[in-house]
Design a protein around this motif. Structure first.
Motif, PDB file in Angstrom:
ATOM      1  N   TYR A  20     -15.416 -32.353 -46.877  1.00 16.63           N
ATOM      2  CA  TYR A  20     -16.305 -32.410 -47.484  1.00 16.63           C
ATOM      3  C   TYR A  20     -17.850 -31.322 -47.170  1.00 16.63           C
ATOM      4  CZ  TYR A  20     -13.768 -36.138 -46.502  1.00 16.63           C
ATOM      5  OH  TYR A  20     -12.639 -36.955 -46.458  1.00 16.63           O
ATOM      6  N   PHE A  21     -18.256 -32.287 -48.785  1.00 17.03           N
ATOM      7  CA  PHE A  21     -19.664 -30.900 -48.475  1.00 17.03           C
ATOM      8  C   PHE A  21     -21.513 -31.620 -48.710  1.00 17.03           C
ATOM      9  CE2 PHE A  21     -18.052 -29.315 -51.741  1.00 17.03           C
ATOM     10  CZ  PHE A  21     -18.532 -29.374 -53.340  1.00 17.03           C
ATOM     11  N   CYS A  22     -22.401 -30.674 -48.713  1.00 13.82           N
ATOM     12  CA  CYS A  22     -23.466 -31.594 -49.435  1.00 13.82           C
ATOM     13  C   CYS A  22     -23.942 -30.749 -50.131  1.00 13.82           C
ATOM     14  CB  CYS A  22     -23.985 -32.486 -47.951  1.00 13.82           C
ATOM     15  SG  CYS A  22     -26.126 -33.093 -48.678  1.00 13.82           S
ATOM     16  N   VAL A  23     -24.386 -31.290 -51.031  1.00 11.95           N
ATOM     17  CA  VAL A  23     -25.925 -30.424 -52.332  1.00 11.95           C
ATOM     18  C   VAL A  23     -26.666 -31.463 -52.130  1.00 11.95           C
ATOM     19  CG1 VAL A  23     -26.305 -28.969 -54.556  1.00 11.95           C
ATOM     20  CG2 VAL A  23     -23.512 -29.346 -53.283  1.00 11.95           C
ATOM     21  N   GLY A  24     -27.861 -30.823 -51.738  1.00 12.85           N
ATOM     22  CA  GLY A  24     -29.040 -31.804 -51.740  1.00 12.85           C
ATOM     23  C   GLY A  24     -28.686 -32.836 -50.748  1.00 12.85           C
ATOM     24  N   SER A  25     -29.354 -34.413 -51.205  1.00 10.94           N
ATOM     25  CA  SER A  25     -28.873 -35.431 -49.951  1.00 10.94           C
ATOM     26  C   SER A  25     -27.119 -36.022 -50.779  1.00 10.94           C
ATOM     27  CB  SER A  25     -29.945 -36.256 -50.418  1.00 10.94           C
ATOM     28  OG  SER A  25     -30.023 -36.953 -52.315  1.00 10.94           O
ATOM     29  N   LYS A  26     -26.704 -35.191 -51.892  1.00 14.11           N
ATOM     30  CA  LYS A  26     -25.191 -35.858 -52.309  1.00 14.11           C
ATOM     31  C   LYS A  26     -24.214 -35.538 -51.684  1.00 14.11           C
ATOM     32  CE  LYS A  26     -27.630 -38.784 -55.250  1.00 14.11           C
ATOM     33  NZ  LYS A  26     -27.509 -40.294 -54.954  1.00 14.11           N
ATOM     34  N   TRP A  27     -23.168 -35.506 -51.374  1.00 13.76           N
ATOM     35  CA  TRP A  27     -21.969 -35.427 -50.657  1.00 13.76           C
ATOM     36  C   TRP A  27     -21.014 -36.275 -51.903  1.00 13.76           C
ATOM     37  CZ3 TRP A  27     -20.976 -33.927 -45.967  1.00 13.76           C
ATOM     38  CH2 TRP A  27     -22.249 -34.036 -44.820  1.00 13.76           C
ATOM     39  N   TYR A  28     -19.784 -34.225 -51.364  1.00 16.92           N
ATOM     40  CA  TYR A  28     -18.848 -34.101 -52.763  1.00 16.92           C
ATOM     41  C   TYR A  28     -17.773 -34.194 -51.453  1.00 16.92           C
ATOM     42  CZ  TYR A  28     -22.701 -33.205 -56.029  1.00 16.92           C
ATOM     43  OH  TYR A  28     -23.408 -32.852 -56.867  1.00 16.92           O
ATOM     44  N   PHE A  29     -16.852 -34.142 -51.911  1.00 14.74           N
ATOM     45  CA  PHE A  29     -15.129 -33.737 -51.501  1.00 14.74           C
ATOM     46  C   PHE A  29     -13.955 -32.751 -52.831  1.00 14.74           C
ATOM     47  CE2 PHE A  29     -13.427 -37.372 -54.161  1.00 14.74           C
ATOM     48  CZ  PHE A  29     -12.040 -36.635 -54.101  1.00 14.74           C
ATOM     49  N   THR A  30     -13.733 -31.648 -51.618  1.00 14.67           N
ATOM     50  CA  THR A  30     -13.157 -31.003 -52.421  1.00 14.67           C
ATOM     51  C   THR A  30     -11.503 -30.607 -52.206  1.00 14.67           C
ATOM     52  OG1 THR A  30     -13.123 -28.387 -53.156  1.00 14.67           O
ATOM     53  CG2 THR A  30     -13.254 -28.619 -51.217  1.00 14.67           C
ATOM     54  N   THR A  31     -10.631 -29.953 -53.446  1.00 11.41           N
ATOM     55  CA  THR A  31      -9.184 -30.576 -52.916  1.00 11.41           C
ATOM     56  C   THR A  31      -8.351 -28.918 -53.070  1.00 11.41           C
ATOM     57  OG1 THR A  31      -8.640 -30.779 -55.076  1.00 11.41           O
ATOM     58  CG2 THR A  31      -8.822 -32.410 -54.562  1.00 11.41           C
ATOM     59  N   ARG A  32      -7.623 -28.646 -52.671  1.00  7.17           N
ATOM     60  CA  ARG A  32      -6.500 -27.053 -52.076  1.00  7.17           C
ATOM     61  C   ARG A  32      -7.047 -27.312 -53.899  1.00  7.17           C
ATOM     62  NH1 ARG A  32      -2.410 -29.780 -48.685  1.00  7.17           N
ATOM     63  NH2 ARG A  32      -3.347 -30.007 -47.057  1.00  7.17           N
ATOM     64  N   GLU A  33      -6.826 -27.457 -54.613  1.00 14.30           N
ATOM     65  CA  GLU A  33      -6.814 -27.512 -55.793  1.00 14.30           C
ATOM     66  C   GLU A  33      -8.498 -26.612 -56.533  1.00 14.30           C
ATOM     67  OE1 GLU A  33      -3.700 -29.436 -54.881  1.00 14.30           O
ATOM     68  OE2 GLU A  33      -5.472 -30.193 -55.228  1.00 14.30           O
ATOM     69  N   LEU A  50     -11.948 -39.422 -51.855  1.00 14.15           N
ATOM     70  CA  LEU A  50     -10.882 -38.390 -51.458  1.00 14.15           C
ATOM     71  C   LEU A  50      -9.597 -39.614 -51.297  1.00 14.15           C
ATOM     72  CD1 LEU A  50      -9.673 -35.805 -51.528  1.00 14.15           C
ATOM     73  CD2 LEU A  50     -10.163 -35.692 -48.611  1.00 14.15           C
ATOM     74  N   LYS A  51      -9.771 -40.233 -50.340  1.00 14.21           N
ATOM     75  CA  LYS A  51      -8.645 -41.542 -50.148  1.00 14.21           C
ATOM     76  C   LYS A  51      -8.094 -41.954 -50.804  1.00 14.21           C
ATOM     77  CE  LYS A  51      -9.511 -42.319 -44.651  1.00 14.21           C
ATOM     78  NZ  LYS A  51     -10.351 -42.865 -44.525  1.00 14.21           N
ATOM     79  N   ARG A  52      -8.803 -42.319 -51.942  1.00 15.00           N
ATOM     80  CA  ARG A  52      -8.455 -42.624 -53.093  1.00 15.00           C
ATOM     81  C   ARG A  52      -7.876 -41.394 -54.289  1.00 15.00           C
ATOM     82  NH1 ARG A  52     -13.611 -46.361 -54.560  1.00 15.00           N
ATOM     83  NH2 ARG A  52     -13.287 -48.451 -52.973  1.00 15.00           N
ATOM     84  N   PHE A  53      -8.703 -40.878 -54.374  1.00 15.19           N
ATOM     85  CA  PHE A  53      -7.643 -39.374 -55.280  1.00 15.19           C
ATOM     86  C   PHE A  53      -6.398 -39.604 -54.555  1.00 15.19           C
ATOM     87  CE2 PHE A  53      -6.839 -35.297 -55.676  1.00 15.19           C
ATOM     88  CZ  PHE A  53      -6.837 -34.399 -56.623  1.00 15.19           C
ATOM     89  N   LEU A  54      -5.897 -39.180 -53.126  1.00 11.27           N
ATOM     90  CA  LEU A  54      -4.959 -38.827 -52.407  1.00 11.27           C
ATOM     91  C   LEU A  54      -4.112 -39.414 -52.755  1.00 11.27           C
ATOM     92  CD1 LEU A  54      -6.091 -37.181 -49.325  1.00 11.27           C
ATOM     93  CD2 LEU A  54      -5.147 -34.973 -51.125  1.00 11.27           C
ATOM     94  N   HIS A  55      -4.479 -41.010 -52.352  1.00 10.13           N
ATOM     95  CA  HIS A  55      -3.518 -42.356 -53.480  1.00 10.13           C
ATOM     96  C   HIS A  55      -3.135 -42.050 -54.625  1.00 10.13           C
ATOM     97  CE1 HIS A  55      -1.854 -45.971 -53.174  1.00 10.13           C
ATOM     98  NE2 HIS A  55      -2.654 -46.318 -54.191  1.00 10.13           N
ATOM     99  N   VAL A  56      -4.236 -41.898 -55.456  1.00 11.24           N
ATOM    100  CA  VAL A  56      -3.509 -41.639 -56.883  1.00 11.24           C
ATOM    101  C   VAL A  56      -2.537 -40.841 -56.971  1.00 11.24           C
ATOM    102  CG1 VAL A  56      -3.884 -41.246 -59.489  1.00 11.24           C
ATOM    103  CG2 VAL A  56      -5.595 -43.110 -57.696  1.00 11.24           C
TER     104      VAL A  56
END
Length: 67
Positions: A20-33, A50-56
């Protein structure tokens, strides 16, 4: 940085950082890819994303899963 040894790991501990990382006031997640997803309003929403992404990804047939 995560300094916990995972189940089944032997040898030196690999470098790890937060997904997880924050840019300004917005949050993002990154994958191993190297896929970044966001923006999310809060870290908690990024964690849910991220949990939803991993589930899919787990629902994909083996040959289509990201490695």
């Amino acid at each position: 940085m995560d300094t916990q040894r995972r189940t089944g790991e032997d040898g030196p501990l690999p470098f790890r950082s937060s997904r997880y990382f924050c840019v300004g006031s917005k949050w993002y997640f990154t994958t191993r890819e190297g896929f970044d997803s966001g923006p999310f309003a809060t870290r908690e929403r990024a964690e849910t994303g991220l949990k939803r992404f991993l589930h899919v990804v787990r629902l994909l047939p083996e040959e289509q899963q990201l490695h």
